[in-house]
Design an enzyme around this catalytic site. Structure first.
Site, PDB file in Angstrom:
ATOM      1  N   GLY A  11     -41.556  14.537  43.357  1.00  0.00           N
ATOM      2  CA  GLY A  11     -42.332  14.650  44.604  1.00  0.00           C
ATOM      3  C   GLY A  11     -43.807  14.394  44.359  1.00  0.00           C
ATOM      4  O   GLY A  11     -44.359  14.837  43.353  1.00  0.00           O
ATOM      5  N   ARG A  25     -59.362   6.090  32.858  1.00  0.00           N
ATOM      6  CA  ARG A  25     -60.753   5.928  32.395  1.00  0.00           C
ATOM      7  C   ARG A  25     -60.981   6.574  31.028  1.00  0.00           C
ATOM      8  O   ARG A  25     -61.752   6.055  30.213  1.00  0.00           O
ATOM      9  CB  ARG A  25     -61.724   6.480  33.448  1.00  0.00           C
ATOM     10  CG  ARG A  25     -61.721   5.576  34.678  1.00  0.00           C
ATOM     11  CD  ARG A  25     -62.863   5.838  35.614  1.00  0.00           C
ATOM     12  NE  ARG A  25     -62.865   4.833  36.668  1.00  0.00           N
ATOM     13  CZ  ARG A  25     -63.560   4.934  37.792  1.00  0.00           C
ATOM     14  NH1 ARG A  25     -64.315   5.982  38.011  1.00  0.00           N
ATOM     15  NH2 ARG A  25     -63.514   3.967  38.696  1.00  0.00           N
ATOM     16  N   THR A 126     -46.908  19.155  40.842  1.00  0.00           N
ATOM     17  CA  THR A 126     -45.946  19.506  41.885  1.00  0.00           C
ATOM     18  C   THR A 126     -46.585  20.555  42.777  1.00  0.00           C
ATOM     19  O   THR A 126     -47.309  21.428  42.277  1.00  0.00           O
ATOM     20  CB  THR A 126     -44.629  20.065  41.307  1.00  0.00           C
ATOM     21  OG1 THR A 126     -43.911  20.739  42.361  1.00  0.00           O
ATOM     22  CG2 THR A 126     -44.833  21.051  40.174  1.00  0.00           C
ATOM     23  N   ASP A 128     -45.123  22.912  44.036  1.00  0.00           N
ATOM     24  CA  ASP A 128     -44.344  24.157  43.970  1.00  0.00           C
ATOM     25  C   ASP A 128     -44.914  25.220  43.023  1.00  0.00           C
ATOM     26  O   ASP A 128     -44.541  26.387  43.108  1.00  0.00           O
ATOM     27  CB  ASP A 128     -42.899  23.858  43.528  1.00  0.00           C
ATOM     28  CG  ASP A 128     -42.155  23.011  44.546  1.00  0.00           C
ATOM     29  OD1 ASP A 128     -42.695  22.793  45.642  1.00  0.00           O
ATOM     30  OD2 ASP A 128     -41.032  22.571  44.239  1.00  0.00           O
ATOM     31  N   GLY A 171     -41.128  24.701  48.590  1.00  0.00           N
ATOM     32  CA  GLY A 171     -41.192  25.414  47.320  1.00  0.00           C
ATOM     33  C   GLY A 171     -39.881  25.338  46.554  1.00  0.00           C
ATOM     34  O   GLY A 171     -39.750  25.948  45.496  1.00  0.00           O
ATOM     35  N   GLN A 255     -46.831  19.162  54.320  1.00  0.00           N
ATOM     36  CA  GLN A 255     -47.349  20.040  53.259  1.00  0.00           C
ATOM     37  C   GLN A 255     -47.675  19.275  51.980  1.00  0.00           C
ATOM     38  O   GLN A 255     -48.389  19.756  51.125  1.00  0.00           O
ATOM     39  CB  GLN A 255     -46.312  21.120  52.908  1.00  0.00           C
ATOM     40  CG  GLN A 255     -45.970  22.034  54.054  1.00  0.00           C
ATOM     41  CD  GLN A 255     -44.707  22.848  53.791  1.00  0.00           C
ATOM     42  OE1 GLN A 255     -44.768  23.910  53.202  1.00  0.00           O
ATOM     43  NE2 GLN A 255     -43.568  22.358  54.226  1.00  0.00           N
TER      44      GLN A 255
HETATM   45  O1  F6P Z   1     -40.890  19.659  44.485  1.00  0.00           O
HETATM   46  C1  F6P Z   1     -41.712  19.426  45.557  1.00  0.00           C
HETATM   47  C2  F6P Z   1     -40.959  19.499  46.857  1.00  0.00           C
HETATM   48  O2  F6P Z   1     -41.878  19.231  47.894  1.00  0.00           O
HETATM   49  C3  F6P Z   1     -40.223  20.824  47.125  1.00  0.00           C
HETATM   50  O3  F6P Z   1     -41.077  21.829  47.592  1.00  0.00           O
HETATM   51  C4  F6P Z   1     -39.192  20.377  48.130  1.00  0.00           C
HETATM   52  O4  F6P Z   1     -38.064  21.229  48.093  1.00  0.00           O
HETATM   53  C5  F6P Z   1     -38.842  18.991  47.655  1.00  0.00           C
HETATM   54  O5  F6P Z   1     -39.951  18.531  46.899  1.00  0.00           O
HETATM   55  C6  F6P Z   1     -38.539  17.999  48.745  1.00  0.00           C
HETATM   56  O6  F6P Z   1     -38.178  16.794  48.153  1.00  0.00           O
HETATM   57  P1  F6P Z   1     -38.033  15.415  48.923  1.00  0.00           P
HETATM   58  O7  F6P Z   1     -39.402  14.959  49.319  1.00  0.00           O
HETATM   59  O8  F6P Z   1     -37.407  14.495  47.940  1.00  0.00           O
HETATM   60  O9  F6P Z   1     -37.196  15.683  50.132  1.00  0.00           O
END
Ligand code: F6P
Length: 324
Positions: A11, A25, A126, A128, A171, A255
């Site tokens: 993600g 850089r 991430t 999360d 998350g 988000q």
């Molecule tokens: O790992 C980051 C995240 O945004 C999690 O919070 C969420 O469960 C997941 O990725 C969603 O993944 P995708 O964008 O592949 O649906």
């Protein structure tokens, strides 16, 4: 090490661009040839690897997303996919690989590094905040701020209509985002994957609010909690407690986007800078992280096997006390 490639995988997270800029850089500063791999591991397999110079990363520090694009690549989990990826790196004589992503990204990097002896460094990226070895992951702070802004807006309308809102936040299996946003938005309750809060207790809490003349309430639902999504929970609660007009908001992928916060820009820059410097000093198969405001290395093995992170227990206690 003469040639270093960087990729983003899994993600996307705000601050990844600041980090890519720092990696490219810092490498150039030390006289290295720098490359960007498009679409994460998929680009390694497809040989979508482009040379980068200092100007390739101009004016990206403030942008959300990742200019290198990203993907969740299943092919890289297969031996055949890895073999293709290695061949492409070898052809370009790339001997260092820096990966920015979460635990899935690190699992791939670790297998790849072990199997082919490529120098790899991991950077925790991430929203999360679920990686062992870094107090904060890249993108977490921005996501928390984005969510707080959204909840503030919902609070205005919830309060005007005397409503109860269930707001679902991301998350995956980690409640870090939910917990922080609950504290910062003054939510009445929060449901987390890591902590048992029964729906019965939740209803007791909401009833207490009614008794103490709260006209509206907000419950933050972490997507990984055990009772299901915000819609399911709203329905279950409504069956037993129907005082409020009840609404549900699922914040979804908004988000993950947006311009990175100052914190994430600095974190991305620090981690990118450190990853290259440490690699040039001989580190490999390590994750660079921030612990107690200092850059610390954790081996990818440990980062992955500990598979734990710190949920701030004091914050949970606070949500209860401060929302009376
Ligand atoms: O790992 C980051 C995240 O945004 C999690 O919070 C969420 O469960 C997941 O990725 C969603 O993944 P995708 O964008 O592949 O649906």
């Amino acid at each position: 090490i003469r040639n270093i490639a960087v990729l983003t995988s899994g993600g996307d997270a705000p601050g990844m661009n600041a980090c890519i800029r720092a990696v490219v850089r810092t490498g150039i500063y030390h006289g290295k040839n720098m490359f960007g791999v498009m679409q994460g591991y998929q680009g390694l397999i497809n040989n979508h690897i482009i040379p980068m110079n200092a100007r390739s990363v101009s004016n990206i520090l403030h942008l959300g997303g990742t200019i290198l694009k990203t993907a969740r690549c299943l092919e890289f989990k297969e031996d055949e996919g890895m073999e293709k990826a290695f061949k492409n790196l070898k052809e370009k004589e790339i001997d260092g690989l820096i990966v920015i992503g979460g635990d899935g990204t690190f699992t791939g990097a670790q297998r790849f590094g072990k199997k082919y002896g490529v120098n790899v460094m991991g950077i925790p990226g991430t929203i999360d905040n679920d990686l062992y070895g870094s107090d904060f992951t890249l993108g977490y702070d921005t996501a928390v701020n984005t969510i707080i802004e959204a909840i503030d807006k919902i609070r205005d309308t919830a309060d005007s209509h005397d409503r109860l809102f269930f707001i679902e936040v991301m998350g995956r299996d980690s409640g870090c985002i939910a917990l922080r946003t609950a504290v910062a938005s003054g939510a009445e309750a929060v449901l987390l994957p890591e902590k048992e809060t029964s729906l019965k207790d939740l209803i007791i809490k909401l009833k207490e609010g009614v008794n103490t003349k709260k006209s509206s309430s907000i419950v933050i639902v972490s997507e990984g909690n055990k009772y299901g999504g915000a819609w399911d929970i709203a329905k279950s609660v409504k069956r037993k407690f129907n005082h409020y007009d009840t609404k549900v908001t699922i914040l979804g992928h908004l988000q993950r986007g947006g311009s990175p916060s100052g914190f994430d820009r600095i974190l991305g820059s620090r981690l990118g800078f450190a990853a290259v410097n440490e690699m040039l000093k001989g580190a490999t198969m390590q994750m660079v992280g921030l612990r107690g405001n200092e850059i610390k290395l954790t081996s990818l093995d440990v980062a992955l096997h500990m598979h734990s992170y710190k949920l701030e227990d004091d914050l949970l206690e606070m949500t209860k006390v401060l929302s009376i």
